[in-house]
Design a protein around this motif. Structure first.
Motif, short mmCIF file in Angstrom:
data_model
loop_
_atom_site.label_atom_id
_atom_site.label_comp_id
_atom_site.label_asym_id
_atom_site.label_seq_id
_atom_site.Cartn_x
_atom_site.Cartn_y
_atom_site.Cartn_z
N ARG A 38 0.83 -1.22 0.00
CA ARG A 38 0.00 0.00 0.00
C ARG A 38 0.86 1.26 0.00
O ARG A 38 0.65 2.17 -0.80
CB ARG A 38 -0.94 -0.01 1.21
CG ARG A 38 -1.84 1.23 1.29
CD ARG A 38 -2.76 1.19 2.47
NE ARG A 38 -2.11 1.15 3.76
CZ ARG A 38 -1.53 2.20 4.35
NH1 ARG A 38 -1.51 3.38 3.77
NH2 ARG A 38 -0.97 2.06 5.55
N GLN A 45 -5.07 4.31 3.52
CA GLN A 45 -6.05 3.25 3.77
C GLN A 45 -7.39 3.63 3.14
O GLN A 45 -8.08 2.78 2.59
CB GLN A 45 -6.22 3.02 5.26
CG GLN A 45 -5.02 2.38 5.91
CD GLN A 45 -5.20 2.21 7.41
OE1 GLN A 45 -6.14 2.73 8.01
NE2 GLN A 45 -4.29 1.47 8.03
N SER A 49 -9.41 1.57 0.40
CA SER A 49 -10.80 1.21 0.70
C SER A 49 -11.71 1.50 -0.49
O SER A 49 -12.54 0.68 -0.87
CB SER A 49 -11.29 1.98 1.93
OG SER A 49 -12.66 1.80 2.13
N GLN A 56 -12.46 1.05 5.38
CA GLN A 56 -11.17 1.55 5.85
C GLN A 56 -10.85 1.04 7.25
O GLN A 56 -9.70 0.71 7.56
CB GLN A 56 -11.14 3.08 5.80
CG GLN A 56 -9.80 3.70 6.19
CD GLN A 56 -9.67 3.95 7.69
OE1 GLN A 56 -10.63 4.28 8.36
NE2 GLN A 56 -8.47 3.78 8.20
N ILE A 59 -9.42 -2.35 6.94
CA ILE A 59 -8.03 -2.31 6.47
C ILE A 59 -7.11 -1.96 7.64
O ILE A 59 -6.05 -2.56 7.82
CB ILE A 59 -7.86 -1.32 5.30
CG1 ILE A 59 -8.61 -1.85 4.06
CG2 ILE A 59 -6.38 -1.09 4.98
CD1 ILE A 59 -8.69 -0.88 2.91
N SER A 60 -7.52 -1.02 8.46
CA SER A 60 -6.76 -0.66 9.65
C SER A 60 -6.59 -1.86 10.58
O SER A 60 -5.49 -2.11 11.10
CB SER A 60 -7.44 0.49 10.38
OG SER A 60 -6.74 0.81 11.57
N GLU A 63 -4.05 -4.20 9.22
CA GLU A 63 -2.69 -3.68 9.33
C GLU A 63 -2.18 -3.64 10.77
O GLU A 63 -0.98 -3.67 10.99
CB GLU A 63 -2.58 -2.31 8.68
CG GLU A 63 -2.70 -2.37 7.16
CD GLU A 63 -2.44 -1.05 6.48
OE1 GLU A 63 -2.15 -0.04 7.15
OE2 GLU A 63 -2.53 -1.01 5.23
#
Length: 96
Positions: A38, A45, A49, A56, A59-60, A63
């Motif tokens: 990324r 993010q 998304s 999002q 995704i957080s 990660e």
């Protein structure tokens, strides 16, 4: 001043710590691969998304390691970054 690597190397001398550290390594590799892919494309993010349709916040969570991705989710992330997903099984080093 001690660096993180110095501290980690010292802790890795402890057999129990080393085992736990090695046990989570595959998850850490996936997290690092997602973040590296990324950021290499200068994507936030939020931008990722929008490209993938993945929230999002999810995704957080991926990660920061609080959510484990499915293969399907990894494929969507790869596609959203114009990448191909590859998963490998690599033989362990055998100790003689």
């Amino acid at each position: 001043m001690r660096t993180f690597d110095d501290m980690l190397n010292e802790q890795l001398k402890d057999i129990d710590f080393r085992k736990e550290y090695e046990d989570i390594q595959p998850e850490m590799d996936v997290i690092r691969a997602i973040i590296d892919a990324r950021t290499a494309q200068n994507l936030t993010q939020k931008e990722l998304s929008k490209r993938t349709g993945i929230n999002q916040a999810d995704i957080s969570k991926l990660e920061n390691g609080t959510r484990n991705p499915t293969v399907s989710l990894l494929k969507r992330l790869a596609e959203g970054m114009g990448m191909e997903l590859r998963i490998q099984f690599i033989p362990k080093n055998k100790k003689a």
